[in-house]
Design a protein around this motif. Structure first.
Motif, PDB file in Angstrom:
ATOM      1  N   GLN A   1       0.823  -1.210   0.000  1.00 26.32           N
ATOM      2  CA  GLN A   1       0.000   0.000   0.000  1.00 26.32           C
ATOM      3  C   GLN A   1       0.860   1.264   0.000  1.00 26.32           C
ATOM      4  N   ILE A   2       1.922   1.262   0.824  1.00 25.91           N
ATOM      5  CA  ILE A   2       2.801   2.430   0.887  1.00 25.91           C
ATOM      6  C   ILE A   2       3.559   2.606  -0.424  1.00 25.91           C
ATOM      7  N   ALA A   3       4.082   1.505  -0.958  1.00 29.37           N
ATOM      8  CA  ALA A   3       4.859   1.592  -2.193  1.00 29.37           C
ATOM      9  C   ALA A   3       3.998   2.075  -3.351  1.00 29.37           C
ATOM     10  N   THR A   4       2.804   1.557  -3.451  1.00 26.52           N
ATOM     11  CA  THR A   4       1.932   1.915  -4.570  1.00 26.52           C
ATOM     12  C   THR A   4       1.538   3.386  -4.516  1.00 26.52           C
ATOM     13  N   ALA A   5       1.265   3.900  -3.319  1.00 29.54           N
ATOM     14  CA  ALA A   5       0.832   5.290  -3.175  1.00 29.54           C
ATOM     15  C   ALA A   5       1.991   6.255  -2.987  1.00 29.54           C
ATOM     16  N   GLY A   6       3.196   5.734  -2.791  1.00 30.82           N
ATOM     17  CA  GLY A   6       4.355   6.579  -2.521  1.00 30.82           C
ATOM     18  C   GLY A   6       5.026   7.078  -3.782  1.00 30.82           C
ATOM     19  N   ARG A   7       6.232   7.638  -3.606  1.00 31.67           N
ATOM     20  CA  ARG A   7       6.973   8.243  -4.709  1.00 31.67           C
ATOM     21  C   ARG A   7       8.445   8.311  -4.322  1.00 31.67           C
ATOM     22  N   ASN A   8       9.282   8.797  -5.241  1.00 36.77           N
ATOM     23  CA  ASN A   8      10.673   9.097  -4.950  1.00 36.77           C
ATOM     24  C   ASN A   8      10.906  10.579  -5.264  1.00 36.77           C
ATOM     25  N   ASP A   9      11.072  11.375  -4.228  1.00 38.86           N
ATOM     26  CA  ASP A   9      11.197  12.819  -4.393  1.00 38.86           C
ATOM     27  C   ASP A   9      12.526  13.249  -5.012  1.00 38.86           C
TER      28      ASP A   9
END
Length: 268
Positions: free
Chosen positions: A192-200
């Motif tokens: 869930q975190i990986a799918t909704a996350g990003r790399n700034d």
């Protein structure tokens, strides 16, 4: 004694701000691939380090090597002669040196035990080293050293790592960050975190190393479930649902971009 230095990837990396100590305030989701550098060690009269493998020539400073620093930082009886097989590219966003140091900590733990303050000793070697000692999925905050366990519902997921063979200095990428706080990591499981996350750091990394954009575009043309840059780059990763799908993707990229480095594995 033999240990794999498991490649580290950041399934998500949110940069929240600058710190007074010159570092950055981070929130990241660490994950580890069941492949990487390989270390073998034997008892010896003194500590020794030999580096072999595809990327051995990129490690030119024996005193700056994190394996040597890890050996020096930990109490142990006698010495350890370590051979490091350097399979991961250097300055690649995979925490290679940190993973190597983490493997040394595990070797010393098995043979001699670790001191009670081993986490502080690991953090002095680098922000990623404490996470690399256990090499299991976890959340990292602060500079990345404040760790929190997390349920990993993606254990065993197929991972393809791809690097355009372009080293990229972490400090330069962070210096190029636009200082925009885009918000915290979401909550939930690893998936869930990986799918909704990003790399700034992706935009800053691409500005310094444009081939990263080519790698990301090529991976997105495969049947991947998630594509993202790891850490400060230049390595990117893609996650796949089956061995057959990842094999097809790897063969496609090898054919179309024979100069790129790649490695396959599974999430631990």
């Amino acid at each position: 004694m033999r240990e794999t230095a498991y490649a580290k990837i950041n399934l998500a990396l949110h940069v929240r701000g600058n710190r007074a100590d010159g570092y950055h305030e981070l929130e990241t989701l660490f994950a580890f691939v069941d492949a990487g550098d390989e270390l073998t060690a034997r008892r010896s009269d003194r500590d020794e380090l030999t580096v072999v493998g595809e990327f051995a020539s990129q490690l030119t400073d024996p005193f700056g090597n994190l394996v040597a620093k890890a050996l020096t930082s930990l109490p142990h009886t006698g010495g350890l002669a370590v051979v490091l097989e350097k399979n991961l590219p250097v300055a690649a966003g995979l925490g290679g040196g940190s993973a190597d140091a983490g493997a040394v900590f595990r070797i010393v733990r098995e043979e001699f035990g670790l001191p009670d303050d081993w986490r502080a000793r690991a953090a002095k070697l680098g922000a990623d080293v404490p996470a690399c000692v256990e090499s299991v999925a976890c959340l990292g905050r602060g500079t990345g050293t404040d760790l929190e366990p997390i349920e990993n519902d993606w254990v065993g997921t197929q991972v393809l790592l791809v690097n355009p063979r372009a080293p990229l200095a972490t400090s330069a990428v962070f210096a190029g960050w636009n200082r925009e706080d885009r918000g915290p990591l979401p909550e939930g499981t690893v998936s869930q975190i990986a799918t909704a996350g990003r790399n700034d750091l992706e935009t800053a990394a691409i500005s310094l190393c444009p081939p990263i954009a080519d790698v990301l575009a090529a991976l997105r043309q495969t049947d991947a479930d998630l594509v993202r840059m790891s850490g400060s780059g230049a390595t990117c990763f893609a996650l796949y649902r089956s061995h057959e799908v990842i094999q097809n993707a790897a063969e496609k990229l090898a054919s179309e971009h024979p100069g790129w480095w790649q490695m396959q594995g599974k999430l631990r």
